[in-house]
Design a protein around this motif. Sequence first.
Motif, short mmCIF file in Angstrom:
data_model
loop_
_atom_site.label_atom_id
_atom_site.label_comp_id
_atom_site.label_asym_id
_atom_site.label_seq_id
_atom_site.Cartn_x
_atom_site.Cartn_y
_atom_site.Cartn_z
N GLU A 77 1.02 -1.46 -0.06
CA GLU A 77 0.04 0.29 -0.27
C GLU A 77 1.11 1.84 -0.13
O GLU A 77 0.79 2.09 -0.50
CB GLU A 77 -0.92 -0.10 1.32
N SER A 78 1.90 0.58 0.82
CA SER A 78 2.72 2.63 0.98
C SER A 78 3.20 2.88 -0.69
O SER A 78 3.87 3.97 -0.66
CB SER A 78 3.90 2.03 2.10
N ARG A 79 3.45 1.86 -1.51
CA ARG A 79 3.88 2.08 -3.36
C ARG A 79 2.52 2.48 -4.01
O ARG A 79 3.56 2.19 -5.03
CB ARG A 79 4.95 1.22 -2.85
N LYS A 80 2.09 2.54 -3.20
CA LYS A 80 0.76 2.45 -4.72
C LYS A 80 1.48 3.50 -5.77
O LYS A 80 0.70 4.14 -6.85
CB LYS A 80 -0.34 2.43 -4.12
N ASP A 81 1.60 4.33 -5.13
CA ASP A 81 1.94 5.88 -6.23
C ASP A 81 3.02 5.73 -6.67
O ASP A 81 3.39 6.75 -7.80
CB ASP A 81 2.03 7.19 -4.99
N GLU A 82 3.55 5.01 -7.00
CA GLU A 82 5.10 5.37 -7.44
C GLU A 82 5.01 4.44 -9.05
O GLU A 82 4.04 3.47 -9.44
CB GLU A 82 6.11 3.42 -7.36
N ASP A 83 5.67 4.86 -9.90
CA ASP A 83 4.90 5.49 -11.70
C ASP A 83 4.68 3.57 -12.03
O ASP A 83 4.07 3.09 -12.29
CB ASP A 83 6.39 5.94 -11.90
N ALA A 84 6.15 2.53 -11.41
CA ALA A 84 6.31 1.02 -11.68
C ALA A 84 5.05 0.42 -12.17
O ALA A 84 4.65 -0.40 -12.28
CB ALA A 84 7.32 1.01 -11.19
N ILE A 85 4.77 0.81 -10.24
CA ILE A 85 3.46 -0.10 -9.88
C ILE A 85 2.24 -0.12 -10.76
O ILE A 85 1.56 -0.62 -10.68
CB ILE A 85 3.43 0.09 -8.42
N ARG A 86 2.19 1.90 -11.06
CA ARG A 86 0.23 2.05 -12.11
C ARG A 86 0.63 1.48 -13.38
O ARG A 86 -0.18 1.17 -13.16
CB ARG A 86 0.68 4.10 -11.58
N TYR A 87 1.76 1.54 -13.33
CA TYR A 87 1.58 1.52 -14.91
C TYR A 87 1.67 -0.07 -15.13
O TYR A 87 0.41 -0.45 -15.87
CB TYR A 87 3.14 2.09 -15.68
N LEU A 88 1.70 -1.91 -14.40
CA LEU A 88 2.04 -2.61 -14.27
C LEU A 88 0.46 -2.59 -14.01
O LEU A 88 0.14 -4.06 -14.80
CB LEU A 88 2.85 -2.98 -13.61
N LYS A 89 0.36 -2.67 -12.91
CA LYS A 89 -1.03 -2.43 -13.04
C LYS A 89 -2.40 -1.97 -13.70
O LYS A 89 -2.89 -2.61 -14.36
CB LYS A 89 -1.55 -2.00 -11.50
N ARG A 90 -2.31 -1.38 -14.43
CA ARG A 90 -2.79 -0.15 -15.27
C ARG A 90 -3.32 -1.36 -16.87
O ARG A 90 -3.80 -1.93 -17.04
CB ARG A 90 -2.66 0.67 -15.76
N TRP A 91 -1.42 -2.07 -17.49
CA TRP A 91 -1.08 -3.03 -18.54
C TRP A 91 -2.23 -4.62 -17.87
O TRP A 91 -2.73 -5.02 -18.31
CB TRP A 91 0.04 -3.26 -18.55
N LEU A 92 -2.00 -4.98 -16.81
CA LEU A 92 -2.79 -6.23 -16.47
C LEU A 92 -4.15 -6.60 -16.33
O LEU A 92 -4.82 -7.71 -16.99
CB LEU A 92 -1.67 -6.97 -14.99
N LYS A 93 -4.48 -5.29 -16.14
CA LYS A 93 -6.34 -5.61 -15.89
C LYS A 93 -6.21 -5.03 -17.09
O LYS A 93 -7.79 -5.85 -17.29
CB LYS A 93 -6.44 -4.04 -13.86
N GLU A 94 -5.79 -3.84 -17.99
CA GLU A 94 -6.51 -4.21 -19.20
C GLU A 94 -6.61 -5.31 -20.20
O GLU A 94 -7.05 -5.87 -21.02
CB GLU A 94 -5.74 -2.88 -19.76
N GLU A 95 -5.04 -5.97 -19.91
CA GLU A 95 -4.66 -6.82 -20.65
C GLU A 95 -5.69 -8.40 -20.05
O GLU A 95 -6.35 -9.54 -20.81
CB GLU A 95 -3.12 -7.84 -20.48
N ALA A 96 -5.94 -8.08 -18.64
CA ALA A 96 -6.84 -9.82 -17.99
C ALA A 96 -8.18 -9.86 -19.00
O ALA A 96 -9.20 -10.61 -18.84
CB ALA A 96 -6.67 -9.23 -16.78
N LYS A 97 -9.19 -8.41 -19.48
CA LYS A 97 -10.32 -8.03 -19.77
C LYS A 97 -10.20 -9.88 -20.78
O LYS A 97 -11.83 -10.08 -20.75
CB LYS A 97 -10.69 -7.10 -20.56
N THR A 98 -9.53 -9.99 -21.40
CA THR A 98 -9.03 -10.85 -22.46
C THR A 98 -9.38 -11.99 -21.99
O THR A 98 -10.91 -13.22 -22.47
CB THR A 98 -7.80 -11.18 -23.69
N LEU A 99 -9.89 -12.49 -20.59
CA LEU A 99 -9.05 -13.80 -20.39
C LEU A 99 -11.06 -14.43 -20.27
O LEU A 99 -11.88 -15.66 -20.04
CB LEU A 99 -9.23 -13.84 -18.71
N ALA A 100 -12.13 -13.11 -19.51
CA ALA A 100 -13.45 -13.21 -19.59
C ALA A 100 -13.89 -13.99 -21.45
O ALA A 100 -15.28 -14.15 -21.00
CB ALA A 100 -13.81 -11.61 -19.39
N LYS A 101 -13.27 -13.75 -22.00
CA LYS A 101 -14.09 -13.74 -23.03
C LYS A 101 -13.68 -15.07 -23.76
O LYS A 101 -13.82 -15.14 -25.14
CB LYS A 101 -13.64 -12.63 -24.17
N VAL A 102 -12.55 -15.62 -23.41
CA VAL A 102 -12.06 -17.13 -24.08
C VAL A 102 -13.18 -17.88 -23.71
O VAL A 102 -13.56 -18.43 -23.23
CB VAL A 102 -11.10 -16.98 -22.48
#
Length: 312
Positions: free
Chosen positions: A287-312
Amino acid sequence: MLPPLKSLPVFEAVARLNSFSLAANELNVSQSAVSHQIRILENHLGESLFHRQGRNLELTKEGKHYLDSISNSLLQIEEATNHIKGQQKTNIRLAVYSSFAVYWLIPRLPELKHLYPNLELSIEMSHGTPDLSDRTADFFITTEKEKRGFLFESLYQEELFPVCSQSYFETIKNKLGAITHQELVNKLSSTPSLLAQFPLITSYSIYDRHIEDWKRWFASLKHTLPEHIQFHRFSHLMLAYEAAKHSLGIALVNDYMMSEKHDETTLIRLPCSSFKTGDNFYIAYKESRKDEDAIRYLKRWLKEEAKTLAKV
């Protein structure tokens, strides 16, 4: 009272690398200097931080607790220093299950690199649930959902379904006397026990025992597991997937293994039902690292890509 601050990064390096000599190389000091700093810290704390048995080195219970307590503080000091110097940290360690890394994550990494060219990602592959700790990684994909100091966000719910190779699909059609794809769909949907005529591939890793995956698949269809099935047993889902690719039989695989980019998979999903394993996958980070750029970038990308799983 503050501890001897010079000793803290030395302790962190030894604990992370599990070696006095490797820590000395990383810190560009002598091994005796590393040992000296660890002794100073242990004397200050009045506790042993490492078990030393010959060449083997292991953190004591007190050492593990102390490492967890100070690691994030050291990272925050590093982040604050880099921010003042105008050097925003964009490298991050991701701990992820082996099958997820091989079949889902790695084929997508070129897109991540294209979107965030300055993001340096190191992947820590794990066969089991990774230890949620700074010494393991900065970011996690895990089935755990609770640990103090961590934030968890749902990624997807896991499902299993039967698959086989292209050539084995023809074998199934011929043996069942199904000429067309629709005829096969009708046969398997009305009589799922027909799969018991073929070798079934089972893996140990999800339920910690063989055949349990197929028992649950049949149970989800309100059928008991038929007797006299020929099983091929493997320890991990990755091995079951590869065995199916080589036409050893029919495997139950997980949804993310069948969502490779550009239809690269050589397996066919059989016209049968899927079932939920009960495992929910989460992304996790401090939680203390939630504002780091690397954390935000990776989280945003993973959640967007994971949307495809619901379509498998």
